[in-house]
Every structure is written in structure tokens, then in C-alpha cells.
Enzyme design. Structure first.
Site, PDB file in Angstrom:
ATOM      1  N   SER A 208       3.861 -20.555 -31.546  1.00 17.47           N
ATOM      2  CA  SER A 208       3.353 -21.727 -32.240  1.00 17.47           C
ATOM      3  C   SER A 208       2.323 -22.503 -31.430  1.00 17.47           C
ATOM      4  O   SER A 208       1.522 -23.227 -32.009  1.00 17.47           O
ATOM      5  CB  SER A 208       4.503 -22.651 -32.654  1.00 17.47           C
ATOM      6  OG  SER A 208       5.284 -22.983 -31.541  1.00 17.47           O
ATOM      7  N   HIS A 260       3.161 -27.388 -28.533  1.00 13.47           N
ATOM      8  CA  HIS A 260       2.349 -27.653 -29.718  1.00 13.47           C
ATOM      9  C   HIS A 260       1.103 -28.450 -29.363  1.00 13.47           C
ATOM     10  O   HIS A 260      -0.007 -28.125 -29.797  1.00 13.47           O
ATOM     11  CB  HIS A 260       3.173 -28.423 -30.748  1.00 13.47           C
ATOM     12  CG  HIS A 260       4.301 -27.628 -31.331  1.00 13.47           C
ATOM     13  ND1 HIS A 260       5.125 -28.124 -32.325  1.00 13.47           N
ATOM     14  CD2 HIS A 260       4.741 -26.372 -31.069  1.00 13.47           C
ATOM     15  CE1 HIS A 260       6.031 -27.203 -32.646  1.00 13.47           C
ATOM     16  NE2 HIS A 260       5.813 -26.145 -31.891  1.00 13.47           N
TER      17      HIS A 260
END
Length: 346
Positions: A208, A260
Site C-alpha cells: 500500500s 502510507h
């Protein structure tokens, strides 16, 4: 993303402009049939009949899309890596409470150990999960890249792979496998780097960080290629809304927010460098017919695109260097907050 502005299809000039010997671009020279990308409006045709040098509008051919093969390949590699992690984990050999024991050694760890239906943390660590002490104390810096290809469980894998296909395929079609491949890996590295600065007692896995890099690159691509988009503001606000929702997921428990953020910032800066497009109205000189004043052509890029590209490149390199220096010199930033369990990059 906003709809790109389309050049109007070139109208065919009247037959007289093709057959009359008095029509010329340079005095005394007959006018050849116009190339398919040559457009003349009514005022230009009038200038043409008056023996004035017409100011012609040249349209480049439409851009061909790339065939996307790298993003599907990344998808298959991630799925294969997850299946292999279950094979290595071999839950039935260490526990009698495995989920779906009928799968044999591909069964999942007990829900109390891994609620995402996947292998144990020990197996993930063995296969290359990101762990601070192994990166810094054991010199296993390769974990900054290897962790991108591992996932904590089925839930984690499905969420990431759906995002990869939804975002990555379109980007590869527009920019090609080389740029998107670099963007994916370097964004994942940036996410892993910031994660390793923030986490010291847990492991982190997942793609991610790289996926947030793709979202960041979409935002910077829209900004730097502003002139080629219609409905610019609508596209910008829509993209910001999508990014905000994804970043909000980082606030949930068990989620590695630092990966992230690091991936998003890396991708945002890389987008200014890798995803720059020619400005609206640019035409390559090879499509310009003889007799056209090439001084009237637009430059390939606007000045602000070069400025943003250089500035983003400098900031990216400075961020990577500073992060690596802080990581390997043992200095931990004040934002460090230890998280209790697996910090999978959802």
C-alpha cells in the site's frame, strides 16, 4: 480524472485549393495536398487565396496507449508470494486451531494470531517483512523493498490488489511500464523508509505504500499537466476527495500510517518528474509541413513544468538521503509511536 481536451478533426479543404496553380505557400511554388494533420479555417483560406503566407494550425496525431502488462504481472507476483508464504507457514504443523484446516499446509493461522486470514508474523519475518532491528542492526536493508511484495492476509491482499488494478492499469496504459514500474518501486521504498523510522518493535508488510504513491502521482500529474485537461477543478476536487478517504484509512488501528504517508509523498514528487506531458497545442516538428513558420510552434513544455520537475527531484533525493542517514545512524524522530501488533500496510 478530468477529460483531456481533444483537437477537432481536420476539415478537408475545398477542391480549388488543391488544383489551382495560383495557390501557393511560397511564391511560385504549387501547393501540395495538405497532410492529414493540417487544419485551415475560413480566414486562413482567404489569406491563402490572397497569396499571403497562411497561419496554419497543425494537429499532432492522437497518442497511442501502451499495452498494460507490468501491473498484471505485479498482481500475479503478489498473489504467488502470498500463496508461498502460506506454504512456508504450514499452520497445521504448529497449531491445532488453524482456519480452514482442510487446505492442509495452506491453512490460515488462528484468528487470535492473525485476524486477516494469513500466515504468522514469524513466517512473514522469515520471508522479508520490514523490521527495524534487522534492517539497522543486521544490515538487511533489502527488507525495505522485499516487504512490498508480502501481505499479512487474504483481506489485506484483496484490498491492495483491487486498488492496484483499478489505478495501476490506467496509468500504465498512459505512461508505459518503465515509468509506472519505477513509480511503484520507488514509492514503496519511500513508504518503507518512513515506516522503518517510526516502527521499532513490530513488523510491516504490504504494497500500500507503493499504491499510495500511485495516487500521489495522479495528483501531481494533474497539476503539472494542467493545460491538457478539461473540467480541471472538478477533476482536482474529485481526486483530492479519493485521496482523503484513502488517507483516512491510515487512522484505523493496526494500519501503518507512516508507510502510507511516505509512499504518497514519494509518488507525489515522482509524478512531477516521471509523468510530465507536452503542453496543450504542442506539435512535433516532424508533423509540420514545408513552408510553415516553425517560430509559431509552441515549446514542448511550459516553464513551470520544468521548475516543478527539478524542485520535486531535489526534494525527493534530499528526503531519501535524510531518511537513510537518520535510519542508519540510530537517530529516531520525535514522531515515533510504537504500535502494538502487526502494522500491515492496508
Amino acid at each position: 480524472m478530468g477529460k483531456k481536451q481533444q483537437q477537432p478533426p481536420p476539415p478537408q479543404p475545398p477542391p480549388s485549393t488543391l488544383s489551382s496553380s495560383s495557390d501557393d505557400i511560397e511564391y511560385g511554388r504549387p501547393l501540395p495536398p495538405p497532410p492529414p494533420h493540417l487544419v485551415m479555417n475560413s480566414h486562413q483560406q482567404q489569406q491563402h487565396h490572397n497569396h499571403n503566407n497562411p497561419q496554419l494550425h497543425i494537429c499532432p496525431p492522437s497518442q497511442k496507449s501502451w499495452f498494460p502488462w507490468l501491473v498484471p504481472l505485479i498482481f500475479m507476483v503478489d498473489v504467488a508470494a502470498f500463496i508461498y508464504s502460506l506454504y512456508v507457514n504450514d499452520c497445521p504443523s504448529t497449531s491445532n486451531d488453524c482456519i480452514l484446516p482442510g487446505l492442509g499446509r495452506f491453512a490460515f493461522q488462528p484468528f487470535s494470531q492473525n485476524p486477516l486470514f494469513g500466515p504468522s508474523t514469524t513466517t512473514l519475518e522469515k520471508l522479508g517483512a520490514l523490521e527495524w532491528k534487522l534492517v539497522v542492526n543486521e544490515g538487511q536493508s533489502w527488507r525495505l523493498i522485499s516487504c512490498i511484495w508480502l501481505h499479512a492476509g487474504v483481506v489485506h491482499l484483496v484490498a491492495n490488489m483491487m486498488s492496484l488494478l483499478f489505478v495501476g492499469v490506467r496509468l500504465e496504459q498512459e505512461f508505459g511500464f518503465l515509468k509506472i514500474g519505477l513509480l511503484f518501486v520507488l514509492s514503496g521504498f519511500g513508504g518503507s523508509l518512513l515506516s522503518s523510522l517510526n516502527l521499532r518493535s513490530t513488523i510491516s508488510v504490504g504494497a500500500s505504500g507503493a499504491l499510495f504513491g500511485l495516487l500521489g502521482a495522479m495528483l501531481s500529474e494533474l497539476i503539472t499537466n494542467w493545460t491538457i485537461y478539461a473540467n480541471k477543478c472538478a477533476a482536482l476536487f474529485t481526486l483530492i476527495f479519493v485521496i482523503a478517504i484513502n488517507l483516512a484509512v491510515s487512522l484505523l488501528p493496526q494500519v501503518d500510517a507512516s508507510a502510507h504517508i511516505g509512499g504518497f509523498l514519494s509518488g507525489f514528487l515522482l509524478g512531477f518528474v516521471l509523468l510530465i506531458r507536452p503542453q496543450f497545442g504542442y506539435v512535433s516538428r516532424k508533423y509540420v509541413p514545408a513552408g510553415y513558420d516553425k517560430n509559431l510552434l509552441k515549446p514542448r513544455h511550459k516553464c513551470y513544468q520544468y521548475v516543478l520537475g527539478v524542485l520535486a527531484f531535489v526534494l525527493l533525493i534530499a528526503g531519501y538521503v535524510a531518511g537513510l542517514v537518520i535510519l542508519f545512524t540510530g537517530k529516531v524522530p520525535d514522531i515515533y509511536v510504537p504500535l502494538p501488533t502487526i502494522n500491515q500496510q492496508l
